[in-house]
Design a protein around this motif. Structure first.
Motif, PDB file in Angstrom:
ATOM      1  N   TYR A 239       0.823  -1.210   0.000  1.00 23.90           N
ATOM      2  CA  TYR A 239       0.000   0.000   0.000  1.00 23.90           C
ATOM      3  C   TYR A 239       0.856   1.258   0.000  1.00 23.90           C
ATOM      4  CZ  TYR A 239      -4.012  -2.954   0.950  1.00 23.90           C
ATOM      5  OH  TYR A 239      -4.995  -3.899   0.852  1.00 23.90           O
ATOM      6  N   THR A 240       2.012   1.197   0.712  1.00 19.87           N
ATOM      7  CA  THR A 240       2.839   2.399   0.823  1.00 19.87           C
ATOM      8  C   THR A 240       4.027   2.398  -0.134  1.00 19.87           C
ATOM      9  OG1 THR A 240       4.062   1.347   2.598  1.00 19.87           O
ATOM     10  CG2 THR A 240       2.265   2.814   3.224  1.00 19.87           C
ATOM     11  N   GLU A 241       4.281   1.290  -0.778  1.00 19.66           N
ATOM     12  CA  GLU A 241       5.431   1.208  -1.663  1.00 19.66           C
ATOM     13  C   GLU A 241       5.159   2.011  -2.926  1.00 19.66           C
ATOM     14  OE1 GLU A 241       8.237  -0.827  -0.814  1.00 19.66           O
ATOM     15  OE2 GLU A 241       9.123   0.380  -2.399  1.00 19.66           O
ATOM     16  N   GLU A 242       5.966   3.017  -3.206  1.00 21.95           N
ATOM     17  CA  GLU A 242       5.692   3.881  -4.357  1.00 21.95           C
ATOM     18  C   GLU A 242       6.704   3.763  -5.475  1.00 21.95           C
ATOM     19  OE1 GLU A 242       3.122   7.588  -2.639  1.00 21.95           O
ATOM     20  OE2 GLU A 242       5.244   7.883  -3.051  1.00 21.95           O
ATOM     21  N   LEU A 243       7.943   3.408  -5.115  1.00 18.22           N
ATOM     22  CA  LEU A 243       9.003   3.464  -6.124  1.00 18.22           C
ATOM     23  C   LEU A 243       9.283   2.118  -6.773  1.00 18.22           C
ATOM     24  CD1 LEU A 243      11.591   5.767  -4.346  1.00 18.22           C
ATOM     25  CD2 LEU A 243      10.262   6.308  -6.363  1.00 18.22           C
ATOM     26  N   ASN A 244       8.576   1.079  -6.373  1.00 15.62           N
ATOM     27  CA  ASN A 244       8.936  -0.247  -6.845  1.00 15.62           C
ATOM     28  C   ASN A 244       8.680  -0.419  -8.350  1.00 15.62           C
ATOM     29  OD1 ASN A 244       9.741  -2.938  -6.637  1.00 15.62           O
ATOM     30  ND2 ASN A 244       7.625  -3.600  -6.347  1.00 15.62           N
ATOM     31  N   VAL A 245       7.424  -0.181  -8.769  1.00 16.51           N
ATOM     32  CA  VAL A 245       7.104  -0.247 -10.193  1.00 16.51           C
ATOM     33  C   VAL A 245       6.532   1.120 -10.605  1.00 16.51           C
ATOM     34  CG1 VAL A 245       6.671  -2.715 -10.273  1.00 16.51           C
ATOM     35  CG2 VAL A 245       4.799  -1.174  -9.771  1.00 16.51           C
ATOM     36  N   TRP A 246       6.492   1.351 -11.906  1.00 22.64           N
ATOM     37  CA  TRP A 246       5.965   2.627 -12.402  1.00 22.64           C
ATOM     38  C   TRP A 246       4.478   2.734 -12.059  1.00 22.64           C
ATOM     39  CZ3 TRP A 246       9.955   5.367 -13.441  1.00 22.64           C
ATOM     40  CH2 TRP A 246      11.048   4.861 -14.145  1.00 22.64           C
ATOM     41  N   LYS A 247       4.085   3.920 -11.604  1.00 26.35           N
ATOM     42  CA  LYS A 247       2.703   4.106 -11.166  1.00 26.35           C
ATOM     43  C   LYS A 247       1.782   4.501 -12.311  1.00 26.35           C
ATOM     44  CE  LYS A 247       2.662   3.776  -6.576  1.00 26.35           C
ATOM     45  NZ  LYS A 247       2.350   2.383  -6.473  1.00 26.35           N
ATOM     46  N   HIS A 248       2.317   5.153 -13.357  1.00 19.04           N
ATOM     47  CA  HIS A 248       1.444   5.672 -14.417  1.00 19.04           C
ATOM     48  C   HIS A 248       1.011   4.568 -15.350  1.00 19.04           C
ATOM     49  CE1 HIS A 248       2.083   9.838 -13.445  1.00 19.04           C
ATOM     50  NE2 HIS A 248       3.366   9.607 -13.342  1.00 19.04           N
ATOM     51  N   GLY A 249      -0.153   4.757 -15.945  1.00 17.08           N
ATOM     52  CA  GLY A 249      -0.610   3.837 -16.978  1.00 17.08           C
ATOM     53  C   GLY A 249      -0.078   4.277 -18.330  1.00 17.08           C
ATOM     54  N   CYS A 250       0.102   3.294 -19.235  1.00 16.68           N
ATOM     55  CA  CYS A 250       0.725   3.613 -20.510  1.00 16.68           C
ATOM     56  C   CYS A 250      -0.193   4.382 -21.437  1.00 16.68           C
ATOM     57  CB  CYS A 250       1.192   2.330 -21.196  1.00 16.68           C
ATOM     58  SG  CYS A 250       2.659   1.655 -20.406  1.00 16.68           S
ATOM     59  N   ARG A 251      -1.503   4.240 -21.256  1.00 17.84           N
ATOM     60  CA  ARG A 251      -2.389   4.983 -22.155  1.00 17.84           C
ATOM     61  C   ARG A 251      -2.215   6.476 -21.936  1.00 17.84           C
ATOM     62  NH1 ARG A 251      -7.823   3.386 -21.008  1.00 17.84           N
ATOM     63  NH2 ARG A 251      -7.855   5.127 -19.587  1.00 17.84           N
ATOM     64  N   ASP A 252      -2.203   6.886 -20.642  1.00 14.63           N
ATOM     65  CA  ASP A 252      -2.007   8.311 -20.349  1.00 14.63           C
ATOM     66  C   ASP A 252      -0.649   8.790 -20.817  1.00 14.63           C
ATOM     67  OD1 ASP A 252      -3.799   8.259 -17.200  1.00 14.63           O
ATOM     68  OD2 ASP A 252      -4.444   8.708 -19.251  1.00 14.63           O
ATOM     69  N   ALA A 253       0.377   7.956 -20.596  1.00 12.58           N
ATOM     70  CA  ALA A 253       1.732   8.371 -20.967  1.00 12.58           C
ATOM     71  C   ALA A 253       1.839   8.568 -22.486  1.00 12.58           C
ATOM     72  CB  ALA A 253       2.743   7.317 -20.494  1.00 12.58           C
ATOM     73  N   MET A 254       1.306   7.592 -23.249  1.00 15.58           N
ATOM     74  CA  MET A 254       1.397   7.704 -24.712  1.00 15.58           C
ATOM     75  C   MET A 254       0.557   8.860 -25.214  1.00 15.58           C
ATOM     76  SD  MET A 254       2.588   4.877 -26.759  1.00 15.58           S
ATOM     77  CE  MET A 254       1.319   3.842 -27.414  1.00 15.58           C
ATOM     78  N   LEU A 255      -0.629   9.024 -24.609  1.00 20.33           N
ATOM     79  CA  LEU A 255      -1.510  10.090 -25.069  1.00 20.33           C
ATOM     80  C   LEU A 255      -0.873  11.453 -24.831  1.00 20.33           C
ATOM     81  CD1 LEU A 255      -4.259  10.340 -26.329  1.00 20.33           C
ATOM     82  CD2 LEU A 255      -5.193  10.777 -24.080  1.00 20.33           C
ATOM     83  N   SER A 256      -0.249  11.630 -23.659  1.00 23.63           N
ATOM     84  CA  SER A 256       0.373  12.933 -23.401  1.00 23.63           C
ATOM     85  C   SER A 256       1.557  13.143 -24.328  1.00 23.63           C
ATOM     86  CB  SER A 256       0.774  13.057 -21.930  1.00 23.63           C
ATOM     87  OG  SER A 256       1.853  12.210 -21.658  1.00 23.63           O
ATOM     88  N   TYR A 257       2.261  12.058 -24.665  1.00 21.70           N
ATOM     89  CA  TYR A 257       3.387  12.203 -25.591  1.00 21.70           C
ATOM     90  C   TYR A 257       2.909  12.616 -26.972  1.00 21.70           C
ATOM     91  CZ  TYR A 257       7.178  10.840 -28.698  1.00 21.70           C
ATOM     92  OH  TYR A 257       8.143  10.839 -29.669  1.00 21.70           O
ATOM     93  N   TYR A 258       1.948  11.830 -27.516  1.00 20.97           N
ATOM     94  CA  TYR A 258       1.464  12.144 -28.859  1.00 20.97           C
ATOM     95  C   TYR A 258       0.688  13.447 -28.886  1.00 20.97           C
ATOM     96  CZ  TYR A 258       3.021   7.832 -30.961  1.00 20.97           C
ATOM     97  OH  TYR A 258       3.805   6.833 -31.453  1.00 20.97           O
ATOM     98  N   GLY A 259      -0.070  13.721 -27.791  1.00 22.21           N
ATOM     99  CA  GLY A 259      -0.793  14.986 -27.721  1.00 22.21           C
ATOM    100  C   GLY A 259       0.152  16.168 -27.727  1.00 22.21           C
ATOM    101  N   GLY A 260       1.238  16.073 -26.941  1.00 24.82           N
ATOM    102  CA  GLY A 260       2.224  17.135 -26.913  1.00 24.82           C
ATOM    103  C   GLY A 260       2.860  17.336 -28.276  1.00 24.82           C
ATOM    104  N   LEU A 261       3.163  16.204 -28.942  1.00 25.20           N
ATOM    105  CA  LEU A 261       3.765  16.265 -30.265  1.00 25.20           C
ATOM    106  C   LEU A 261       2.836  16.970 -31.243  1.00 25.20           C
ATOM    107  CD1 LEU A 261       6.246  15.167 -31.833  1.00 25.20           C
ATOM    108  CD2 LEU A 261       4.893  13.182 -32.395  1.00 25.20           C
ATOM    109  N   MET A 262       1.536  16.594 -31.209  1.00 25.42           N
ATOM    110  CA  MET A 262       0.594  17.205 -32.148  1.00 25.42           C
ATOM    111  C   MET A 262       0.364  18.676 -31.835  1.00 25.42           C
ATOM    112  SD  MET A 262      -1.920  14.002 -32.466  1.00 25.42           S
ATOM    113  CE  MET A 262      -3.225  14.646 -33.453  1.00 25.42           C
ATOM    114  N   ASN A 263       0.351  19.030 -30.536  1.00 28.51           N
ATOM    115  CA  ASN A 263       0.195  20.448 -30.192  1.00 28.51           C
ATOM    116  C   ASN A 263       1.354  21.271 -30.718  1.00 28.51           C
ATOM    117  OD1 ASN A 263      -2.180  20.016 -28.912  1.00 28.51           O
ATOM    118  ND2 ASN A 263      -1.356  20.093 -26.834  1.00 28.51           N
ATOM    119  N   THR A 264       2.580  20.731 -30.536  1.00 29.25           N
ATOM    120  CA  THR A 264       3.758  21.463 -31.015  1.00 29.25           C
ATOM    121  C   THR A 264       3.702  21.629 -32.527  1.00 29.25           C
ATOM    122  OG1 THR A 264       4.959  20.255 -29.305  1.00 29.25           O
ATOM    123  CG2 THR A 264       6.256  21.537 -30.851  1.00 29.25           C
TER     124      THR A 264
END
Lengths: 344, 344
Positions: A239-264
């Motif tokens: 419950y308290t372990e935060e650094l063990n595995v990545w917390k973010h989901g890949c859909r959000d990560a990819m969307l922000s990457y491609y969204g940022g790219l398209m905005n630029t």
């Protein structure tokens, strides 16, 4: 009543032509930039097309590539016209086609503006494509022996490592699918049989994640298996372990990457549109100033330059009238024939 | 006995000056490129500075940066000199500067060649520096709570993932080191106590590797622990398994990467050296052929240009003697004067 008229003498005309020529070279480079951005976007989409279910639309990068090429051609041509405008003899041969060229420039600028808008709007279909693609990608993670899917594992692992994400929404997505292939499961072992029996579909589900979810910043060696079982590991509380595995989901990560790219890309295309509009106006001034010489024989005479010969309203009504007359032309012919037929 | 005499009619002199001006500007750009290449190499070496024991290898990018800057200055002056060369009124003001200018230019050109040789020759130094650095990195992997070493784990993990390597020589280096911190070991468990007793130093050694050694191209989920125990995993033979973890050692991977980078940079700088040398030789010919014109009414006469007035050895002695005299003569004079009164 002309729109925004400016008086020009020879010196001013020469300066204008030189400035517009210079700006056209910048615009050619801007066209190259648009082309390369389209190419880059296309490559980025193709790199991860497996994760988007191969259904992603390549319309936008193809459009960017096309617009970049057309921009280069139009701007190079416009630059040549500007260069020739300094020499009255050379300019004569361009005079006749200049009006239609300017109109096509205006149309192109409008298309470029639409492209910029599209860049901002195409995020939404991309979001849906990504959501579908990632879910399926995770399902096919274990199928490294199925032709057409054998690189899904590698693609997913590399993506999770590069984007620092795990699973679709979060790491728990891995708990709901079987990501270990049957080829590597010992069906004689009790543990395997228990897990297979524990769910309806007979899948080997476990509370573990692949190694690519591991976070290198964690102070302890990565805990991948039995993640929800605190007793399986010393001094571990999931419950308290935060650094063990990545917390973010890949859909959000990819969307922000491609969204940022398209905005630029959208912002840059808008800037290029503004530059294109500026050079079109500049060319219109060059054209109008060279066609209104007070004394046509003397190249050093004064002249006037403008954007539009009449006000915007009048120009608009003129265009409508021209279009109507083109439409009426056919009607008049029919009416004439009918009149002739009735007379005879 | 002049070295390399050549006849220079007026037209040839003019052509030489023009060609040299163009060559100088190319060489200026090449000097800027050399400086940039030095900066790139230095940045790349600094990125992985934590796994290097000493910074001896940094002499290569430092020399490249110095030579690049010097080359910018040398070639800028060379272009100025050849611009003034054909004008008999402006050339004499450069006369006094030319001897030290050539001395400095030759020194920096030779330094450039030395930098190229060093970039090929320093492979051994780089390798030994990496050997010690990586060994320490692996030893301090577990010390994520020790100030000064808390980022070793993160650095080694990222290094292994980026360069697709494992351990120093190979993955077995991890078997000889305790890479799990004592904070995460349950000292009351039998397994831990057995392992600690099994070696002299009381370390927790295991036949396992960190997750960063895992190869995403493997068809099966990564096997990190009990690597040498075939019966611990279903359908697994560690002697034939090639894709599970990276088999290459990180030292080999890093040396390969840096030597590739330095070889490419060395080849580029070698061509810059040839360009620079040709600029200096052409400038020397131009200077000597213009010197013969000086004082003459008719500037269009044919003159002779040469490379060196005296043979090579004598020229070197001519330059080195003032330096030697400065360091040695002060002693000789002191010995001589007390001796002279004594003899009389």
């Amino acid at each position: 009543m002309v729109l925004m008229s400016v008086k020009f003498d020879l010196k001013k005309r020469v300066k204008l032509a030189q400035t517009v020529w210079f700006m056209y070279w910048f615009a050619v480079m801007a066209g190259v930039l648009v082309f390369s951005m389209g190419l880059f976007f296309k490559i980025e989409l193709r790199k991860r097309s497996e994760l988007m279910d191969n259904k992603e639309s390549h319309f936008l990068p193809n459009l960017l590539i096309l617009m970049g090429l057309i921009a280069c051609a139009i701007n190079a041509f416009g630059g040549k016209i500007c260069y020739d405008s300094l020499d009255p003899n050379k300019f004569v041969k361009w005079k006749s086609m200049l009006k239609s060229f300017l109109v096509s420039c205006m149309v192109f600028n409008g298309l470029l503006f639409m492209t910029a808008l599209l860049c901002f709007l195409m995020r939404i279909p991309l979001q849906f494509t990504l959501a579908e693609g990632l879910k399926n990608g995770m399902k096919y993670y274990k199928d490294t022996d199925t032709p057409g899917r054998c690189y899904m594992k590698r693609t997913l692992d590399l993506m999770q490592m590069e984007f620092r994400c795990c699973g679709n929404d979060n790491y728990r997505d891995w708990f709901e699918i079987q990501w270990v292939s049957n080829r590597y499961l010992d069906f004689g072992a009790k543990e395997v049989k228990d897990r297979l029996g524990s769910n309806v579909d007979g899948q080997y589900l476990m509370d573990g994640v692949p190694f690519s979810c591991c976070n290198p910043s964690s102070p302890r060696p990565c805990i991948q298996n039995q993640m929800t079982n605190n007793t399986a590991h010393y001094s571990y509380d999931h419950y308290t372990e935060e650094l063990n595995v990545w917390k973010h989901g890949c859909r959000d990560a990819m969307l922000s990457y491609y969204g940022g790219l398209m905005n630029t890309i959208g912002a840059l295309v808008l800037l290029v549109t503004i530059l294109e509009v500026a050079v079109t106006i500049g060319l219109q001034y060059v054209n109008s100033s060279l066609s209104t010489l007070a004394n046509p024989e003397d190249p050093e005479s004064e002249s006037e330059g403008w954007i539009l010969e009449k006000t915007v309203k009048e120009t608009f009504t003129d265009i409508m009238a021209t279009m109507k007359s083109m439409g009426k032309g056919t009607k008049v012919e029919e009416g004439g024939e009918a009149a002739v037929a009735t007379v005879s | 006995m002049v070295v390399m005499k050549m006849k220079f009619p007026f037209q040839k002199r003019v052509k030489l000056a023009q060609g040299l001006w163009l060559l100088s500007w190319c060489a200026t750009v090449a000097g800027a490129i050399t400086f940039t290449l030095g900066c790139i190499l230095k940045t790349e070496l600094r990125r992985r500075a934590e796994v290097m024991d000493n910074s001896d290898i940094h002499v290569v990018p430092n020399t490249l940066m110095i030579v690049g800057l010097a080359s910018l200055g040398i070639n800028y002056f060379s272009s100025k000199i050849c611009q003034d060369a054909l004008d008999a009124g402006r050339f004499p003001r450069w006369k006094k500067m030319l001897k030290p200018y050539f001395a400095v230019s030759c020194f920096f050109t030779v330094l450039m060649l030395l930098a190229v040789i060093m970039s090929f020759a320093m492979k051994g130094s780089l390798e030994s520096s990496l050997k010690v650095g990586l060994r320490n990195g692996i030893r301090f992997y577990k010390d994520t709570d020790t100030p000064g070493r808390c980022f070793q784990k993160q650095n080694i993990d990222r290094l292994q993932m980026d360069f697709q390597c494992c351990g120093n020589n190979d993955f077995r280096d991890w078997f000889e080191v305790q890479w799990i911190s004592n904070r995460y070991l349950d000292f009351s468990s039998k397994e831990v106590k057995d392992r600690i007793k099994s070696n002299v130093d009381g370390r927790y050694l295991l036949d396992g590797v960190p997750f960063s050694c895992c190869n995403p191209s493997s068809p099966r989920p990564c096997i990190q622990f009990h690597l040498t125990n075939n019966s611990a995993h279903y359908n697994y033979d560690y002697q034939t398994e090639e894709l599970n973890i990276y088999l290459r050692g990180c030292r080999e991977a890093l040396v390969h990467y840096y030597m590739g980078l330095m070889n490419a940079i060395g080849a580029g700088v070698l061509s810059v050296f040839l360009l620079q040398a040709s600029v200096l030789v052409s400038l020397r010919f131009l200077q000597t052929s213009m010197e013969a014109v000086a004082g003459n009414e008719n500037t269009e006469i044919e003159t002779e240009g040469y490379l060196l007035e005296k043979p090579l050895k004598e020229t070197i002695m001519e330059y080195v003697e003032p330096v030697m005299k400065f360091f040695l003569l002060t002693n000789q004079v002191e010995e001589g004067t007390p001796g002279a009164p004594a003899s009389t």
